[in-house]
Design a protein around this motif. Structure first.
Motif, PDB file in Angstrom:
ATOM      1  N   UNK A 100       0.838  -1.214   0.000  1.00  0.00           N
ATOM      2  CA  UNK A 100       0.000   0.000   0.000  1.00  0.00           C
ATOM      3  C   UNK A 100       0.865   1.252   0.000  1.00  0.00           C
ATOM      4  N   UNK A 101       1.946   1.231   0.772  1.00  0.00           N
ATOM      5  CA  UNK A 101       2.860   2.372   0.798  1.00  0.00           C
ATOM      6  C   UNK A 101       3.547   2.541  -0.558  1.00  0.00           C
ATOM      7  N   UNK A 102       3.936   1.436  -1.170  1.00  0.00           N
ATOM      8  CA  UNK A 102       4.587   1.466  -2.476  1.00  0.00           C
ATOM      9  C   UNK A 102       3.678   2.098  -3.526  1.00  0.00           C
ATOM     10  N   UNK A 103       2.412   1.736  -3.516  1.00  0.00           N
ATOM     11  CA  UNK A 103       1.454   2.272  -4.489  1.00  0.00           C
ATOM     12  C   UNK A 103       1.339   3.788  -4.349  1.00  0.00           C
ATOM     13  N   UNK A 104       1.176   4.258  -3.115  1.00  0.00           N
ATOM     14  CA  UNK A 104       1.035   5.706  -2.877  1.00  0.00           C
ATOM     15  C   UNK A 104       2.315   6.441  -3.253  1.00  0.00           C
ATOM     16  N   UNK A 105       3.462   5.910  -2.850  1.00  0.00           N
ATOM     17  CA  UNK A 105       4.745   6.561  -3.138  1.00  0.00           C
ATOM     18  C   UNK A 105       4.995   6.651  -4.644  1.00  0.00           C
ATOM     19  N   UNK A 106       4.744   5.573  -5.384  1.00  0.00           N
ATOM     20  CA  UNK A 106       4.948   5.564  -6.831  1.00  0.00           C
ATOM     21  C   UNK A 106       4.053   6.597  -7.513  1.00  0.00           C
ATOM     22  N   UNK A 107       2.784   6.623  -7.121  1.00  0.00           N
ATOM     23  CA  UNK A 107       1.846   7.547  -7.749  1.00  0.00           C
ATOM     24  C   UNK A 107       2.263   8.998  -7.533  1.00  0.00           C
ATOM     25  N   UNK A 109       5.282  10.101  -6.799  1.00  0.00           N
ATOM     26  CA  UNK A 109       6.558  10.368  -7.480  1.00  0.00           C
ATOM     27  C   UNK A 109       6.338  10.690  -8.961  1.00  0.00           C
ATOM     28  N   UNK A 110       5.330  10.062  -9.552  1.00  0.00           N
ATOM     29  CA  UNK A 110       5.066  10.250 -10.984  1.00  0.00           C
ATOM     30  C   UNK A 110       4.029  11.347 -11.250  1.00  0.00           C
ATOM     31  N   UNK A 111       3.670  12.098 -10.203  1.00  0.00           N
ATOM     32  CA  UNK A 111       2.716  13.200 -10.345  1.00  0.00           C
ATOM     33  C   UNK A 111       1.361  12.703 -10.857  1.00  0.00           C
ATOM     34  N   UNK A 135       4.234   3.799 -16.749  1.00  0.00           N
ATOM     35  CA  UNK A 135       5.379   3.481 -15.895  1.00  0.00           C
ATOM     36  C   UNK A 135       4.905   2.978 -14.531  1.00  0.00           C
ATOM     37  N   UNK A 136       3.877   3.617 -13.988  1.00  0.00           N
ATOM     38  CA  UNK A 136       3.306   3.182 -12.713  1.00  0.00           C
ATOM     39  C   UNK A 136       2.788   1.745 -12.829  1.00  0.00           C
ATOM     40  N   UNK A 137       2.047   1.452 -13.889  1.00  0.00           N
ATOM     41  CA  UNK A 137       1.473   0.123 -14.096  1.00  0.00           C
ATOM     42  C   UNK A 137       2.572  -0.930 -14.201  1.00  0.00           C
ATOM     43  N   UNK A 138       3.659  -0.580 -14.871  1.00  0.00           N
ATOM     44  CA  UNK A 138       4.778  -1.513 -14.993  1.00  0.00           C
ATOM     45  C   UNK A 138       5.456  -1.732 -13.643  1.00  0.00           C
ATOM     46  N   UNK A 139       5.640  -0.652 -12.889  1.00  0.00           N
ATOM     47  CA  UNK A 139       6.380  -0.733 -11.627  1.00  0.00           C
ATOM     48  C   UNK A 139       5.639  -1.526 -10.567  1.00  0.00           C
ATOM     49  N   UNK A 140       4.329  -1.327 -10.427  1.00  0.00           N
ATOM     50  CA  UNK A 140       3.640  -2.004  -9.333  1.00  0.00           C
ATOM     51  C   UNK A 140       3.475  -3.500  -9.614  1.00  0.00           C
ATOM     52  N   UNK A 141       3.583  -3.912 -10.862  1.00  0.00           N
ATOM     53  CA  UNK A 141       3.498  -5.345 -11.168  1.00  0.00           C
ATOM     54  C   UNK A 141       4.851  -6.028 -11.052  1.00  0.00           C
ATOM     55  N   UNK A 166      -8.341  16.173 -14.781  1.00  0.00           N
ATOM     56  CA  UNK A 166      -8.286  15.287 -13.618  1.00  0.00           C
ATOM     57  C   UNK A 166      -9.617  15.280 -12.859  1.00  0.00           C
ATOM     58  N   UNK A 167     -10.007  14.097 -12.393  1.00  0.00           N
ATOM     59  CA  UNK A 167     -11.175  13.950 -11.539  1.00  0.00           C
ATOM     60  C   UNK A 167     -10.797  13.951 -10.063  1.00  0.00           C
ATOM     61  N   UNK A 168      -9.502  13.787  -9.795  1.00  0.00           N
ATOM     62  CA  UNK A 168      -9.010  13.732  -8.417  1.00  0.00           C
ATOM     63  C   UNK A 168      -7.929  14.793  -8.244  1.00  0.00           C
ATOM     64  N   UNK A 169      -7.893  15.409  -7.077  1.00  0.00           N
ATOM     65  CA  UNK A 169      -6.950  16.508  -6.832  1.00  0.00           C
ATOM     66  C   UNK A 169      -5.606  16.017  -6.317  1.00  0.00           C
ATOM     67  N   UNK A 170      -5.551  14.779  -5.820  1.00  0.00           N
ATOM     68  CA  UNK A 170      -4.318  14.220  -5.289  1.00  0.00           C
ATOM     69  C   UNK A 170      -4.428  12.703  -5.393  1.00  0.00           C
ATOM     70  N   UNK A 171      -3.428  11.999  -4.867  1.00  0.00           N
ATOM     71  CA  UNK A 171      -3.532  10.537  -4.790  1.00  0.00           C
ATOM     72  C   UNK A 171      -3.659  10.164  -3.328  1.00  0.00           C
TER      73      UNK A 171
END
Length: 218
Positions: A100-107, A109-111, A135-141, A166-171
């Protein structure tokens, strides 16, 4: 320089990716290509992160200078066309704290903006530039995540900034009231009614049926 080390490093090559605001996309791609080639030339079993940093320090200047030479005069520059991309990713579950931390950190980092619904089922939405989403999709897999799939994507070419798409203001990580067995397996389900309401708040209720195959209800 972002570094991902496989479990059997240094017997297996690390994944390295360099990003800099001083480089245009072409030069950044070229730099990473030659960095990967440099790493591949080293003997397997050799610790190579220090070598990669040294190579980068020795060579980065030439790439930056080359990128500056290719910049058009401001008066002749055309408006940049960017592909805005949104990915809807489904997983059987997302429990582990480090994942879960990895997912948030990656997102971040990639803005990328969006969310990660932790628990069972697990849902991830990322939105931003197409290159960063992929890149995010590749990294988390990586190295391999079972029971995960990209259920739906949305893309649109945008002139200028993409923030208006964007529909979301942050991750953020989201969790809703759960029900089920709270034993060692943490085999419990998120309240999908609350999740449907969350999607409605972000103009995305149509995605519920794509993810789960049933019509959403509050």
């Amino acid at each position: 320089m972002h570094v991902s080390l496989p479990h059997n490093y240094p017997q297996e090559e690390p994944r390295l990716f360099v990003r800099s605001s001083a480089l245009d996309r072409q030069q950044q791609k070229l730099l990473n290509k030659f960095l990967a080639s440099q790493i591949s030339s080293l003997d397997r079993g050799e610790l190579c992160i220090t070598s990669a940093v040294q190579w980068l320090q020795d060579n980065i200047t030439s790439y930056i200078q080359s990128a500056k030479q290719h910049v058009e005069p401001e008066s002749d520059m055309k408006e940049c066309v960017t592909t805005f991309h949104r990915m809807w990713i489904y997983s059987h579950h997302i429990y582990r704290q480090e994942l879960r931390k990895k997912i948030v950190d990656y997102a971040k980092r990639l803005n990328l903006t969006g969310f990660c619904l932790s628990g069972k089922p697990g849902v991830i939405c990322v939105e931003g530039e197409k290159e960063q989403c992929e890149e995010f999709w590749h990294d988390i897999r990586y190295p391999k995540w079972k029971h995960i799939s990209c259920k739906h994507t949305e893309s649109k070419e945008v002139t200028g900034k993409i923030d208006g798409m964007r529909l979301f203001h942050s991750f953020e990580e989201v969790m809703f009231a759960a029900h089920g067995d709270y034993g060692l397996r943490n085999d419990y389900h998120m309240d999908l009614g609350q999740f449907f309401e969350y999607l409605k708040q972000h103009q995305s209720e149509h995605i519920f049926q794509i993810l789960f195959g049933i019509e959403g209800k509050s």
